[in-house]
Design a protein around this motif. Structure first.
Motif, mmCIF file in Angstrom:
data_model
loop_
_atom_site.group_PDB
_atom_site.id
_atom_site.type_symbol
_atom_site.label_atom_id
_atom_site.label_comp_id
_atom_site.label_asym_id
_atom_site.label_seq_id
_atom_site.Cartn_x
_atom_site.Cartn_y
_atom_site.Cartn_z
ATOM 1 N N ALA C 100 49.231 -34.481 88.027
ATOM 2 C CA ALA C 100 50.222 -35.287 87.306
ATOM 3 C C ALA C 100 49.936 -35.287 85.811
ATOM 4 N N PHE C 101 48.668 -35.367 85.448
ATOM 5 C CA PHE C 101 48.327 -35.359 84.016
ATOM 6 C C PHE C 101 48.688 -34.005 83.400
ATOM 7 N N HIS C 102 48.395 -32.932 84.122
ATOM 8 C CA HIS C 102 48.721 -31.610 83.587
ATOM 9 C C HIS C 102 50.225 -31.469 83.361
ATOM 10 N N VAL C 103 51.001 -31.882 84.346
ATOM 11 C CA VAL C 103 52.452 -31.757 84.190
ATOM 12 C C VAL C 103 52.956 -32.674 83.077
ATOM 13 N N ALA C 104 52.429 -33.878 83.018
ATOM 14 C CA ALA C 104 52.882 -34.817 81.977
ATOM 15 C C ALA C 104 52.648 -34.252 80.584
ATOM 16 N N THR C 105 51.533 -33.549 80.406
ATOM 17 C CA THR C 105 51.249 -33.029 79.066
ATOM 18 C C THR C 105 51.986 -31.716 78.800
ATOM 19 N N LEU C 106 52.617 -31.163 79.806
ATOM 20 C CA LEU C 106 53.487 -30.009 79.579
ATOM 21 C C LEU C 106 54.911 -30.439 79.225
ATOM 22 N N VAL C 107 55.267 -31.673 79.505
ATOM 23 C CA VAL C 107 56.645 -32.117 79.224
ATOM 24 C C VAL C 107 56.723 -33.174 78.124
ATOM 25 N N SER C 176 56.520 -40.022 79.051
ATOM 26 C CA SER C 176 56.798 -39.968 80.499
ATOM 27 C C SER C 176 55.951 -40.989 81.232
ATOM 28 N N ILE C 177 56.303 -41.201 82.496
ATOM 29 C CA ILE C 177 55.575 -42.102 83.389
ATOM 30 C C ILE C 177 54.889 -41.254 84.455
ATOM 31 N N VAL C 178 53.609 -41.482 84.693
ATOM 32 C CA VAL C 178 52.896 -40.877 85.805
ATOM 33 C C VAL C 178 52.710 -41.941 86.882
ATOM 34 N N LEU C 179 53.177 -41.654 88.080
ATOM 35 C CA LEU C 179 53.041 -42.617 89.178
ATOM 36 C C LEU C 179 51.623 -42.557 89.726
ATOM 37 N N GLY C 180 50.999 -43.720 89.889
ATOM 38 C CA GLY C 180 49.573 -43.750 90.186
ATOM 39 C C GLY C 180 49.218 -43.862 91.650
ATOM 40 N N CYS C 181 50.078 -43.404 92.543
ATOM 41 C CA CYS C 181 49.747 -43.474 93.974
ATOM 42 C C CYS C 181 50.613 -42.492 94.737
ATOM 43 N N ILE C 200 56.682 -38.682 86.921
ATOM 44 C CA ILE C 200 55.932 -37.605 87.556
ATOM 45 C C ILE C 200 55.178 -38.098 88.771
ATOM 46 N N ASP C 201 55.499 -37.482 89.897
ATOM 47 C CA ASP C 201 54.800 -37.748 91.150
ATOM 48 C C ASP C 201 53.730 -36.674 91.301
ATOM 49 N N GLY C 202 52.499 -37.088 91.443
ATOM 50 C CA GLY C 202 51.401 -36.138 91.517
ATOM 51 C C GLY C 202 51.449 -35.230 92.732
ATOM 52 N N VAL C 203 52.039 -35.677 93.811
ATOM 53 C CA VAL C 203 52.093 -34.846 95.016
ATOM 54 C C VAL C 203 52.929 -33.596 94.743
ATOM 55 N N ALA C 204 54.127 -33.805 94.220
ATOM 56 C CA ALA C 204 54.972 -32.660 93.880
ATOM 57 C C ALA C 204 54.284 -31.799 92.818
ATOM 58 N N ALA C 205 53.730 -32.448 91.829
ATOM 59 C CA ALA C 205 53.061 -31.717 90.748
ATOM 60 C C ALA C 205 51.944 -30.840 91.298
ATOM 61 N N ALA C 206 51.123 -31.404 92.173
ATOM 62 C CA ALA C 206 49.983 -30.662 92.702
ATOM 63 C C ALA C 206 50.424 -29.516 93.602
ATOM 64 N N ALA C 207 51.414 -29.772 94.426
ATOM 65 C CA ALA C 207 51.888 -28.713 95.315
ATOM 66 C C ALA C 207 52.413 -27.538 94.482
ATOM 67 N N ALA C 208 53.185 -27.851 93.451
ATOM 68 C CA ALA C 208 53.730 -26.793 92.599
ATOM 69 C C ALA C 208 52.613 -26.047 91.863
ATOM 70 N N LEU C 209 51.637 -26.782 91.380
ATOM 71 C CA LEU C 209 50.532 -26.110 90.668
ATOM 72 C C LEU C 209 49.735 -25.218 91.605
ATOM 73 N N VAL C 210 49.450 -25.710 92.809
ATOM 74 C CA VAL C 210 48.676 -24.886 93.742
ATOM 75 C C VAL C 210 49.456 -23.621 94.093
ATOM 76 N N GLU C 211 50.738 -23.750 94.341
ATOM 77 C CA GLU C 211 51.521 -22.543 94.601
ATOM 78 C C GLU C 211 51.376 -21.551 93.440
#
Lengths: 244, 244, 244, 244, 244, 244
Positions: C100-107, C176-181, C200-211
């Motif tokens: 989530a932090f990585h995506v937040a700092t990209l947008v 932006s807002i990062v959701l913390g759970c 930003i939801d970290g679950v979506a962010a992480a899945a996309a980054l791992v892909e």
């Protein structure tokens, strides 16, 4: 000694204000030459404006080198094109944000920036951090007056700016105020009289610093990063910037 | 999904290399469109080159918005014009330095940058610091091969680059190597095979990140700093960049 | 490509929500496998819970390695056991706070975290600092809804969360807002529609980054810190974790 | 006053060495109780080992609370489970890395860490940064002796350690050496005699600090982050850690 | 063991308060000797006062070395003359600001400083930053009671101090309060009883730390910066400070 | 305009060298008055020397205020008594370390300090960090020539200093050299001629900066920390410093 003051926007009425502020800041034996580029934005209020303004700055610095200038001031608070200018010039180049931060940290522990539009504060933060003043800059504020509003409606602009400065000082412990736009140069003295803390105009600060640098022979290091860039071909609209 | 890859220099042979690296990095259903601007430097090796390249980047982003692109990669390691591009585009824009640092910090604690010319390392350091990776970047190195040398003498360039990477790994504990030039994209896999640590090409990294951002609907915040810049008149050579 | 999503708590209803968020974030050719460990806390709301959850995470990563997974997401905002998982897996592992932090700092330049319980914000701060985003995270906020409250009383939880997000945006300039759970994954889209900034939801962010990492072949560096840990005997209750 | 020293690994011969170091560090009226947990790794040399060791630490702290201990030392240089322990205990808990850094910065400007295996230095760096000593820690070094090697081959281990300390002092200006493993406690005095700079053993440092904290009544703040965690169900192998 | 407590101001009634706080903080076998210098300011409330107080501190440390003291506490929150004292003494020297910060970071993540006059907070910030606790110190507050007011009007001073502490805790998430003046030592316990968070008095903290350092044999590194300064002639008023 | 240059040590031959460097750095209409205090160390090479020198600095600033000086330079690289001087003077006060760092960061990205004795580098580091130039100062070096050796054996001192500067430039990428002692002022020009990078003498730098500050009316903020300290009684040897 001849110092060239480059107002990176193309609004000459603002260039005149800037010229006066610079002239007051230097010794009698220093010649001030203030210009706007022949190309670029009429005011600088976004990253896009900054990027386009940098081209004109480079053009004016290159001309200044031919003319034998002894130093340069970039008179826009985003310091557009500063690093490129440092490459192109043999002599010192100082941006007004840079200069204002240096002076602010010589007269106190902390300062607050009060600028025109809030959207430009991101750029101010990048500069503060790059120059090393993260700890000293304790507030980033905007009066939300557009740059040309300073020129066109000076009284209303002054009122807004003064109010924002007052609110800033009430809400934080800043030792001084840094004005976030070259167009505010003419308002600096009045603000200081009313606020009873140092109010720093970057144009005066930069002109004084460049005079000092020239006097002590401190020129940009040409060791590596700021060495003159070598030959390079540019194509299309920018082909005039080719370096032979 | 259509991702536009902008090679900020005007050397199309390099643009083709970049295109291939980007294509390999994305899903089959992603369309890659790689271009060089119509204006600007043939290679980018100084702050002056960066400043001029930013103009062409802005031009290509503006065209991309008309064309309905879903995201943008800026394929020069100085990320020239990134913030301006983020203002001009509704869709995500990622620079290859930025992308490479993000990926490097996802696969290890620390990384080393190995670039072309040492004089560009100042810019790299500014980007590392701005993006937040000061602690993670443990070495800044250069093989002193000019950018176009990668294209024109690939074998000699590869030999120099490999030697510099090996020396870097011997002299520091970096977990991975970040390649400091888009023109090195085609050498990444070979380097990784020889070095036995992750070697990160920013072009592939950025293309993959943009695909991910588009897929999760993450677009640049338009709240303040990166809101579309309003109308603005530009004069002279740059009048074509006026915003109505 | 098979990505294993590990929900470090043992509440399977939450695991299902997480699975859906992950599935939407990746290409059609990616297989998502979402699990909870067989051991550990039903929800994670303290350092003690984090420490115990890390054990189950390690267990699931080890099983995933046998199963041939291509990458892993740790779907708890404290990223429990992340470094251990990076040692145990050959393939990339990404935590949702990290992502989530990585995506937040990209947008955008800055983000605010809005989480469940305020007592977990210390952990969030440690992660922000470790990953390098100290400067970019401008607010740490909590709506004081317990983790399982998101699952059991979703409407009340949503109302509290929305109110906290609104207050956050009024009181700071976060882009932006990062959701913390991870349990907030299902509320992300609605929040974004109401708040008009990236959420930003970290679950979506992480899945996309791992892909993305898998696609470009970026795997955890095994050079030193994250090399597979050697043989080690464990005793007592944890003897099953011995490494032969 | 009773201080419980928890050696997070399960090798009791090492626990005895640690006990002796602690006993020498405190006043005569302080009772030292040194234990290893009933579960976990025989030595701690990776993130995986740390994560598993934290479970045993939590178990011993919980027992200590029932027994009425006045303070706790976590005697592994990774400070595993420290934050969880601070939640579970009413009384102060200090890790030996933490303690060593505090003492080192009280006796000089800078220190160097010399530890067992290089792969654990990433954890050391995270702790240094989290506790605030980034600037003061000027070198991270390893003698590449495994933890149990300190116990099993003390003479060879001492020789390697001394050599690494000497090389460290030759190559940097550290004011002191911090020993990076509890198992080195018995070698501290000899090293100091040979090196003529302060050599800091975290076990002694932590025991002395805990005694001091207890004497002045300084206990972990229960305001928010370190408040006792509420009831929570754990499942499976870890169900014994449920909090009613 | 004999610990010398130096109150850098020359108000002996305050020295007596400080002595009592120190005595309570150490083991029964520790002898406490509390003094004020024969020269310098009656209270320390400015940089000028700090600079003058440092001279008396040096004088008392030099006498203490002749007397065979085992350690020193500098009992003024600006830690005046600390580095000079570390040069002059063979044994450990700890300042009360330094000690308070160390203890605060052992009992929680964050702390707030509440001091006498706001004008001294700049010095406090310099110390926080130098010692490494920038991140942990989350608030700098002053109750605007002069130092001697603590002594002369203790009830009024207590009321103001308590109010400022309460306001501080309401407005930030600090885990503990650090009292910013040695003269507050006698109020610490009452404040803690009312505020329900750790309240840290630097005098007690420093005395306990020095006892611990002496017990484990940790003395100031004499490797370089803090080596005994060599012979030096002083002239005029300060000729008595010449070092033969 | 009259600028008072205070050489904080009491060696007048050095004061004369300093005076010459300052005179060359300012406009013809600026009067330079260079003095040593009537009290204090003959040279400044330790924290103890710094602390004692600060007293004489305060004395000279107070006299300068009576004399109507327009600004002050503190000509010792430790900037002893700077903050006290800023309180006592209405007009700007600049230290030579401070000035040299400001000038170095205006002419390049990075600088290296080359000073006299290595034991003073700790003070240099504290100043670099306090003023904000942590990132820009890339090397701390010493030629191990005592301060008075510069005066007494100038040729040998120059040779050592030049060798250390050369070694520094070979071993790091510093854009410029900052000389770490006022006594090196007379060697600056020769060094720059041989080294081909900017070599910065803090005396010239500070004189030029003070002239600039005076010209633009930038005086120390008296808002809070640097307000004139109120009345205060001093006792004993320092009673002459009482403020009525």
């Amino acid at each position: 000694m001849k110092i060239k003051i480059i107002n990176p926007n193309t609004t000459w009425s603002m260039t005149r204000t800037i010229e006066q502020a610079a002239r007051k800041a230097v010794s009698d034996d220093v010649k001030i030459e203030a210009v706007s580029p022949t190309m670029g934005p009429v005011s600088i209020e976004s990253h896009s404006d900054e990027a386009l303004a940098a081209v004109g700055v480079m053009d004016e610095v290159s001309k200044g080198e031919v003319d034998g200038c002894d130093g340069y001031v970039l008179a826009c608070f985003g310091d557009p094109g500063l690093h490129a200018a440092q490459e192109l010039a043999q002599e010192p180049v100082v941006g007004i944000a840079q200069a204002a931060f240096h002076v602010a940290t010589l007269v106190g522990r902390s300062f607050a920036i009060v600028t025109t539009l809030g959207r430009t504060l991101g750029r101010a933060q990048d500069l503060v951090d790059e120059y090393g003043f993260t700890r000293q800059c304790v507030a980033y504020r905007a009066c939300e007056v557009p740059v040309l509003g300073l020129d066109e409606h000076p009284d209303a602009a002054y009122t807004s700016l003064l109010a924002e400065c007052r609110a800033t000082l009430e809400q934080c412990d800043a030792d001084s105020i840094v004005l976030g736009c070259a167009g505010m140069a003419g308002m600096c003295e009045r603000l200081e009289d009313e606020l009873h803390v140092p109010v720093i105009d970057g144009v005066a600060a930069a002109a004084a610093l460049v005079e000092g640098l020239v006097r002590i022979g401190a020129r940009t290091s040409k060791r590596r990063e700021f060495a003159n860039p070598g030959a390079k071909e540019m194509v299309g609209l920018l082909s005039g910037f080719s370096r032979p």
